[in-house]
Structure formats: structure tokens, C-alpha cells
Motif scaffolding. Structure first.
Motif, short mmCIF file in Angstrom:
data_model
loop_
_atom_site.label_atom_id
_atom_site.label_comp_id
_atom_site.label_asym_id
_atom_site.label_seq_id
_atom_site.Cartn_x
_atom_site.Cartn_y
_atom_site.Cartn_z
N ASN A 216 0.87 -1.25 0.45
CA ASN A 216 0.44 0.19 -0.18
C ASN A 216 0.68 1.44 0.45
O ASN A 216 0.18 1.70 -0.79
CB ASN A 216 -0.73 -0.21 1.33
N SER A 262 3.82 6.71 3.58
CA SER A 262 2.08 5.15 4.39
C SER A 262 1.02 6.06 5.37
O SER A 262 0.93 7.27 5.62
CB SER A 262 3.18 5.00 5.75
N ASP A 264 -0.69 3.81 7.07
CA ASP A 264 -0.79 2.87 8.64
C ASP A 264 -0.43 3.60 9.99
O ASP A 264 0.80 4.22 9.81
CB ASP A 264 0.26 2.04 8.23
#
Length: 408
Positions: A216, A262, A264
Motif C-alpha cells: 500500500n 504510508s 498505516d
């Protein structure tokens, strides 16, 4: 006239009719004749009068959304059951308000609404029974798999189809009739790259990409990396898996522009903590985050201190009169607060409804010329002969004064 269908179920709506009658009156006169010998005059050619083109009377729009009514039993419905359909209902209600508003401009609309149940077999049945025949525009399905399934139908019938919510790359659909509303990730990277190139000095700036290299993460990292590999400005570009690696490579006196690929939270939170520690030691930095950060909760004090900017395709400005007017109308009609998808639905419904009202069936020819600043989204379309119409309107938002403010 607005009709909504879910297994032939009809919903109410406003009706607007425009009937234009035109008549062509022809008169003929027979001249008197006299028995006087006279050289006959040449016969005059009768001027041909073309019949005026028939006015576009009704725009037929089909909306395909996953209401999943087959899964919800109202008497025994749980909150989870209702939430499954909430997005589709919110989008539909906003969309219908948008079309209603466009209808006030004088156009007549026929809106058919179908429950796709997020199932391609349902789409197959819809195609087989002719429910979409005569559509001037199809909006949805809202998920990529359904849009891919509809590609052949859209191409074979030459019907434009709107991708209203998915940020999927247009190349994955290969549909020249596709209209992509949500900006793909490449456009986000380009927007950030252009801003950095315009506002920072290559001689004193180091561009750093923090990329933990998960699947991702790489989706956003790849176009960022590509942009700075191809830019004509000689920036110093570095890439690290974390800011902890960057710490040992910092050069004093340089301006650091840090891009984090990112979204996350388990990675982003310690990254922000570390950047704050580096800033306190004298690091001169500006931070560019992942577009998904706008939906996530991070420490606002840190984001402001790091001069954080994120790219976004949408922002609701609650100080605008149009926004508050929509909210009041939505509350009055549905007894709920409009959510994100209601705003999205309104902008799409009003934009295309307005195009139909002004240009009729030729609306598509004007898509790249008609820009739009909506309640939630803005539209500026470019056209690609293979990929269709792509919305390129994006903004940059900076965290300042505990709010997201438009930078560009």
C-alpha cells in the motif's frame, strides 16, 4: 420527472415539463391568367426550409448503488445491517437533491435507481431485462468490480458511465466512456510535486521520501519517486524506510521536505513523534502526508509544528451560504445530518443535471469546458481517448490554527 426503481419500486419526485411547439405556416396564391400571348417566365426554385431539430426533452439517468435491500429485514434490522446500506442511501439522497436543483433550470429528468446489491449477477439481470436501455448517463456502480463488469455494456451501447466514488486508476477499466470523479493517486503525487518544485529552492532543499515499502505504501511512493526522477529541477532526492534511518544522514543548514507514503497509523504515529524530536534539535522541515491522513486522527499540534500539507479532492466549507442551505434542506427532508456521501452525491447530481439543462444530449462535448466548484468536490475534467474523462481538480490543505486551510 424523477422515478426511482428498485425491483420496479417508484419513488416520488418533482416534474418539470417543457413543451415547445413550432408551426410553419405556408401560404400559396394562384395568379389570375389572361388570354394574352406572353413569353413564359422561368420557374423560380422554391426555397427549401429545413425542419428545426427536435428539442432535447428529457434526460434519462440510471443510478446504480449497493443498497443491499435483499439483506435488510426492517423489523429485525440491526445497526450493522443499516450501516451497510447507509453509504448508498446517503449518496442517493444527495444525488436526488442535486438533480432536483438542476431541474429548476427547466430540464425534465427521468431518474431510475437500482439496487446492485454489490453483486455482478444483479448487474447482469439488469442488463438482460433492458432496464438501462435509453439511458443518457449511468452513475455507478460505486465499487471497481461492478464498474469493470459494466465496461462492455458501456462501450457497446456508447453510454457514458460515471465512477462516482472509487479512486481506481482509469487504466484498470479501459473504458473510453468512463467519467472518473475521484482523483487517482498519481494526480495527488503530481500536485505535491508541482507545489514543491514551485516553492522550494533546489540548491538548499533535500527531498526525502519516507517509504516503509509495503504494498500500500508503494502505491503512493511510486508516482512521487517518478515525479522527482523526471523533474528538470536539480533537487537532491533521498529515500528511506523510516525517519530513524534519515536521522544519521541529516546535513545541517539544509531545508528538508519530507514526504510520507504510508497511511498505516502504527507507522505514522512514531514517525511524527520522531520528526518532532528532530525538529527540536534544529531540523528545518516541512512535511507532506498521505491523502488518507485527512480521514485519520493524528496529533494536531505535531502536524501544525511540522508545517504539514496533504492533498485532497474535497473539503466542505461550512461558512458558505450554499453549504448551509443544503444542510438545512437535507435535515428537513430526511431528518438526518448529511454525511460525506450526501455531499458527493449532490455535487455529481447537480453538475451533470446542469449540463443536461444547458446542452441537452450534447452535454459530453462540454465536460472539459465546464468547471465546477461544489459543496464538497470541485471538477475540472481532461479527456483521454482511451481512458475517458478524468477529474484533475485537487487542493492542498495545511494544518494551521487547528483547522485544515486551503494552501492551493
Amino acid at each position: 420527472m424523477i422515478l426511482a426503481q428498485n425491483h420496479q419500486q417508484q419513488l416520488s419526485g418533482n416534474k418539470y415539463w417543457i413543451i415547445v411547439l413550432s408551426a410553419l405556416l405556408l401560404s400559396a396564391c394562384s395568379p389570375k391568367t389572361r388570354p394574352v400571348a406572353k413569353k413564359p417566365e422561368p420557374i423560380k426554385e422554391v426555397e427549401k426550409i429545413e425542419k428545426p431539430a427536435e428539442k432535447f426533452k428529457q434526460a434519462n439517468i440510471s443510478l446504480l448503488a449497493p443498497f443491499r435491500l435483499n439483506e435488510i429485514k426492517l423489523k429485525a434490522a440491526t445497526k450493522a445491517d443499516v450501516e451497510k446500506a447507509a453509504m448508498a442511501i446517503d449518496f442517493y439522497q444527495g444525488f436526488k437533491l442535486g438533480v432536483d436543483s438542476a431541474a429548476l433550470l427547466g430540464q425534465n429528468f427521468k431518474l431510475k435507481v437500482y439496487d446492485t446489491q454489490d453483486n455482478n449477477s444483479q448487474l447482469s439481470s439488469l442488463i438482460d431485462n433492458g432496464g438501462l436501455v435509453g439511458s443518457n448517463l449511468i452513475v455507478g456502480p460505486v465499487f471497481p468490480d461492478g464498474l469493470k463488469y459494466m465496461t462492455n455494456y458501456s462501450i457497446s451501447r456508447n453510454i457514458p458511465i460515471v465512477n462516482p466514488l472509487a479512486a481506481t486508476q482509469p487504466s484498470e477499466f479501459a473504458n473510453p466512456n468512463l467519467i472518473s470523479i475521484v482523483n487517482n493517486i498519481d494526480l495527488h503525487a503530481e500536485k505535491i510535486g508541482n507545489y514543491i518544485s514551485k516553492n522550494y529552492n533546489p540548491a538548499t532543499t533535500v527531498i526525502v521520501l519516507i517509504n516503509p515499502k509495503g504494498a500500500n505504501d508503494e502505491v503512493f511512493a511510486k508516482p512521487l519517486r517518478t515525479y522527482f526522477a523526471n523533474t528538470k529541477k536539480p533537487f537532491t532526492f533521498q529515500e528511506y524506510a523510516s525517519v530513524f534511518t534519515l536521522e544519521t544522514r541529516i546535513v545541517k543548514g539544509k531545508q528538508y521536505v519530507i514526504m510520507v507514503s504510508s497511511s498505516d497509523k502504527k507507522f505514522v504515529i512514531p514517525t511524527l513523534d520522531k520528526l518532532m524530536k528532530l525538529k527540536k534539535t534544529g531540523l528545518n522541515t516541512s512535511l507532506f502526508g498521505h491523502p488518507d491522513w485527512i480521514k485519520q486522527n493524528y496529533n494536531t499540534d505535531q502536524l501544525q509544528a511540522l508545517n504539514t500539507i496533504i492533498s485532497s479532492s474535497y473539503k466542505v466549507d461550512y461558512t458558505r451560504a450554499e453549504v448551509n442551505k443544503f444542510i438545512k434542506k437535507y435535515r428537513l427532508l430526511f431528518n438526518f445530518e448529511p454525511g460525506e456521501y450526501a455531499f458527493k452525491g449532490f455535487d455529481i447530481g447537480y453538475y451533470f443535471g446542469r449540463l443536461f439543462s444547458i446542452y441537452g444530449e450534447d452535454y459530453l462535448k462540454h465536460l472539459t469546458k465546464e468547471n465546477y466548484k461544489g459543496l464538497h468536490n470541485s471538477f475540472h475534467f481532461i479527456h483521454d481517448h482511451e481512458l475517458g474523462y478524468i477529474n484533475t481538480s485537487l487542493m492542498l490543505l495545511r494544518y494551521k490554527n487547528f483547522a485544515l486551510n486551503i494552501v492551493e
